[in-house]
Scaffold this motif. Sequence first.
Motif, PDB file in Angstrom:
ATOM      1  N   SER A 140       0.869  -1.174   0.000  1.00 57.45           N
ATOM      2  CA  SER A 140       0.000   0.000   0.000  1.00 57.45           C
ATOM      3  C   SER A 140       0.910   1.229   0.000  1.00 57.45           C
ATOM      4  O   SER A 140       1.167   1.820   1.058  1.00 57.45           O
ATOM      5  N   PRO A 141       1.416   1.610  -1.188  1.00 60.37           N
ATOM      6  CA  PRO A 141       2.371   2.729  -1.247  1.00 60.37           C
ATOM      7  C   PRO A 141       1.820   4.029  -0.680  1.00 60.37           C
ATOM      8  O   PRO A 141       2.561   4.803  -0.065  1.00 60.37           O
ATOM      9  N   GLN A 142       0.511   4.284  -0.849  1.00 60.38           N
ATOM     10  CA  GLN A 142      -0.060   5.529  -0.340  1.00 60.38           C
ATOM     11  C   GLN A 142       0.009   5.600   1.184  1.00 60.38           C
ATOM     12  O   GLN A 142       0.079   6.684   1.755  1.00 60.38           O
ATOM     13  N   ASP A 143      -0.006   4.450   1.845  1.00 62.42           N
ATOM     14  CA  ASP A 143       0.105   4.390   3.299  1.00 62.42           C
ATOM     15  C   ASP A 143       1.516   4.034   3.758  1.00 62.42           C
ATOM     16  O   ASP A 143       1.760   3.900   4.954  1.00 62.42           O
ATOM     17  N   GLN A 144       2.417   3.823   2.810  1.00 60.12           N
ATOM     18  CA  GLN A 144       3.777   3.360   3.078  1.00 60.12           C
ATOM     19  C   GLN A 144       3.762   2.091   3.914  1.00 60.12           C
ATOM     20  O   GLN A 144       4.462   1.963   4.917  1.00 60.12           O
ATOM     21  N   ARG A 154       8.551  -4.461  -6.016  1.00 58.89           N
ATOM     22  CA  ARG A 154       7.779  -3.315  -5.516  1.00 58.89           C
ATOM     23  C   ARG A 154       8.099  -2.982  -4.052  1.00 58.89           C
ATOM     24  O   ARG A 154       7.617  -1.996  -3.519  1.00 58.89           O
ATOM     25  N   TYR A 165       8.786   1.139   3.886  1.00 58.86           N
ATOM     26  CA  TYR A 165       7.477   0.653   4.326  1.00 58.86           C
ATOM     27  C   TYR A 165       7.482   0.295   5.808  1.00 58.86           C
ATOM     28  O   TYR A 165       8.445  -0.272   6.326  1.00 58.86           O
ATOM     29  N   ARG A 180      -3.930   0.592  12.385  1.00 55.14           N
ATOM     30  CA  ARG A 180      -3.699   1.593  11.324  1.00 55.14           C
ATOM     31  C   ARG A 180      -3.559   3.004  11.902  1.00 55.14           C
ATOM     32  O   ARG A 180      -2.747   3.798  11.422  1.00 55.14           O
TER      33      ARG A 180
END
Length: 131
Positions: A8-12, A39, A44, A123
């Motif tokens: 989940s790149p947007q959330d690192q 990827r 992360y 989260r």
Amino acid sequence: MTVSYEFSPQDQLCVWSMSGRLTVDAMIAGVRAARADPRWSNDYDFLTVMTDASLGDVSARDTAELVHHLAELDTPRTDGKGKRAAVVCSDEMAAGLLTYYELHSRTERMTDERYFRSEADARAWLAQRDA
């Protein structure tokens, strides 16, 4: 037993999903597979969500082995912030082992590990990168 991951790149985040009767070998293999993925990013943080998972075959010794293997894979983030890892499991039987894992990892890993009962709480904690 299922161990899978997604990024989940947007959330690192690297998000691991685990279910079934888990073993340390399967968990380590899942981590190694994610890290071998092109990827993958060293920046992360980690979220592990255990659903209908059994840790009945994982001993305290196995837990120490898992922490040790993960410590060997620890790498610093490029932005200088500390890494975080949240483990989510609502199973009462696993709570003791996961608490042991969290406490044991503090002495051996550069990644700050925490155990949560809900994904929302995990989260929220991970989103506080500078805390």
